[in-house]
Write a protein that holds these residues in place. Structure first.
Motif, mmCIF file in Angstrom:
data_model
loop_
_atom_site.group_PDB
_atom_site.id
_atom_site.type_symbol
_atom_site.label_atom_id
_atom_site.label_comp_id
_atom_site.label_asym_id
_atom_site.label_seq_id
_atom_site.Cartn_x
_atom_site.Cartn_y
_atom_site.Cartn_z
ATOM 1 N N GLY A 1 0.786 -1.226 0.000
ATOM 2 C CA GLY A 1 0.000 0.000 0.000
ATOM 3 C C GLY A 1 0.814 1.271 0.000
ATOM 4 N N ASN A 2 2.119 1.187 0.237
ATOM 5 C CA ASN A 2 2.941 2.396 0.322
ATOM 6 C C ASN A 2 3.763 2.620 -0.942
ATOM 7 N N THR A 3 3.277 2.114 -2.066
ATOM 8 C CA THR A 3 4.021 2.287 -3.311
ATOM 9 C C THR A 3 3.326 3.310 -4.198
ATOM 10 N N ALA A 4 4.075 3.852 -5.137
ATOM 11 C CA ALA A 4 3.515 4.845 -6.054
ATOM 12 C C ALA A 4 2.413 4.241 -6.923
ATOM 13 N N PHE A 5 2.548 2.961 -7.298
ATOM 14 C CA PHE A 5 1.527 2.311 -8.112
ATOM 15 C C PHE A 5 0.186 2.296 -7.385
ATOM 16 N N TYR A 6 0.236 2.011 -6.083
ATOM 17 C CA TYR A 6 -1.003 1.914 -5.316
ATOM 18 C C TYR A 6 -1.727 3.251 -5.307
ATOM 19 N N TRP A 7 -1.009 4.328 -5.054
ATOM 20 C CA TRP A 7 -1.640 5.646 -4.991
ATOM 21 C C TRP A 7 -2.060 6.145 -6.372
ATOM 22 N N PHE A 8 -1.452 5.596 -7.399
ATOM 23 C CA PHE A 8 -1.842 5.944 -8.763
ATOM 24 C C PHE A 8 -3.296 5.555 -9.022
ATOM 25 N N ILE A 9 -3.765 4.483 -8.383
ATOM 26 C CA ILE A 9 -5.143 4.028 -8.562
ATOM 27 C C ILE A 9 -6.118 5.139 -8.175
ATOM 28 N N PHE A 10 -5.759 5.918 -7.172
ATOM 29 C CA PHE A 10 -6.620 7.013 -6.722
ATOM 30 C C PHE A 10 -6.875 8.011 -7.848
ATOM 31 N N ILE A 11 -5.836 8.333 -8.611
ATOM 32 C CA ILE A 11 -5.978 9.291 -9.702
ATOM 33 C C ILE A 11 -6.881 8.726 -10.795
ATOM 34 N N VAL A 12 -6.631 7.483 -11.188
ATOM 35 C CA VAL A 12 -7.424 6.858 -12.254
ATOM 36 C C VAL A 12 -8.884 6.725 -11.818
ATOM 37 N N ALA A 13 -9.109 6.308 -10.576
ATOM 38 C CA ALA A 13 -10.479 6.148 -10.077
ATOM 39 C C ALA A 13 -11.201 7.489 -10.033
ATOM 40 N N GLY A 14 -10.489 8.538 -9.644
ATOM 41 C CA GLY A 14 -11.104 9.863 -9.596
ATOM 42 C C GLY A 14 -11.537 10.348 -10.966
ATOM 43 N N ILE A 15 -10.675 10.168 -11.955
ATOM 44 C CA ILE A 15 -11.031 10.589 -13.317
ATOM 45 C C ILE A 15 -12.179 9.742 -13.856
ATOM 46 N N GLY A 16 -12.182 8.455 -13.502
ATOM 47 C CA GLY A 16 -13.302 7.597 -13.909
ATOM 48 C C GLY A 16 -14.617 8.068 -13.319
ATOM 49 N N ALA A 17 -14.596 8.477 -12.042
ATOM 50 C CA ALA A 17 -15.810 8.983 -11.393
ATOM 51 C C ALA A 17 -16.271 10.284 -12.046
#
Length: 315
Positions: free
Chosen positions: A115-131
């Motif tokens: 959970g502390n990797t850049a890939f994990y936090w990248f999901i937040f950006i993609v999910a936000g744009i999807g929403a």
């Protein structure tokens, strides 16, 4: 981030000027055409860096063309104009979904364990744009059906978007590699590295980490941190964390405990009379008695004293 400011600027103009400038209104109406290309660009930056070139920015051409047409004529939606919008949105939805499905195993692993990797936090950006994409589709569909939402509803959604922008901005400072594709220049003969390392590069980095720990016995420093080890290896702490978590399938402290326990076992087998078991633990780099006993028993199945007794009987 600049594109996502358009709705908030439009809301501000509506409140302050009682009218949205034609330039912003037309841009707001076309903004949904930007979400797909931005998401595609972010996905390629992380998962397919070999596709990043100047031609990739042609994906923004539909937005530019349709925005120019709307700005020249009218920003109002029509049923006929809605079809190319839906087609482009569905096209990028399919493309981006295919990329995510192809990388689903890595995404699942990172989500569950790292959970502390850049890939994990990248999901937040993609999910936000999807929403945001889904939100715009609903709003435009309601508009075409003649359903108008109250100002309070618009203001609450604008507030939510502002909160998302603040979180994304903080993330861009904390994990800038995701946005700017920072390249590491300090290791392995200046080869180009991105967040998704090639197998050969990851293998070389793994070997260098082991060599650094063994040659200088850094693991015996009970104040060793991830940052200190990264400086010794010659990489950034974020890159070192990615290599450890994703490619070596371990954590920083698990790796240290492995080396410390190996050193402690070696000293126990050749134990000087003047050293106690605790002295050996601290000499190997452990700074906590309980951690030493826990790690020791997990690996050997017995306590240090039992292991020492068995070793002495064998001799």
């Amino acid at each position: 981030m600049l594109f996502l400011q358009i709705p908030t600027l439009s809301a501000y103009c509506q409140l302050a000027l009682k009218e949205i400038p034609f330039l912003l209104l037309a841009a707001s109406q076309c903004l949904i055409l930007v979400y797909g290309p931005i998401t595609y660009l972010l996905l390629c930056t992380v998962f397919k860096p070999e596709k990043i070139n100047r031609l990739i920015y042609l994906h923004f051409l539909p937005f530019i063309v349709i925005y120019a047409l709307k700005f020249s004529f009218s920003p109002e939606y029509t049923v006929y104009a809605w079809f190319p919008f839906v087609g482009l949105v569905l096209l990028y939805l399919c493309i981006n979904t295919v990329i995510l499905v192809q990388e689903r195993q890595q995404l699942t692993t990172l989500h569950q364990q790292y959970g502390n990797t850049a890939f994990y936090w990248f999901i937040f950006i993609v999910a936000g744009i999807g929403a945001l994409t889904l939100y715009d589709i609903v709003i435009i569909s309601l508009y075409l059906k003649g359903v108008y939402l109250s100002p309070a509803w618009w203001y609450s959604m604008t507030l939510a978007l502002c909160g998302y922008l603040l979180m994304a901005s903080a993330f861009s400072i904390w994990r800038p590699e995701i946005f700017y594709n920072i390249r590491c220049k300090k290791h392995l003969n200046n080869k180009v590295k991105t967040l998704k390392l090639q197998a050969s590069v990851a293998s070389e980095l793994t070997q260098k980490i082991h060599e650094t720990l063994q040659e200088y016995e850094l693991f015996k420093d009970n104040e060793l941190t991830l940052l200190k080890l990264a400086k010794a290896v010659g990489v950034s702490s974020h890159l070192l964390s990615e290599v450890l978590n994703v490619h070596m399938k371990t954590s920083f402290y698990e790796l240290l405990n492995h080396y410390r326990l190996t050193s402690a076992l070696d000293m126990l087998e050749n134990k000087p009379q003047s050293l106690s078991i605790i002295d050996i633990a601290f000499s190997a780099g452990f700074n906590n008695k309980n951690t030493f006993y826990r790690v020791f028993k997990e690996r050997t199945g017995v306590t240090p004293s039992t292991y020492l007794s068995n070793t002495q009987r064998a001799v």
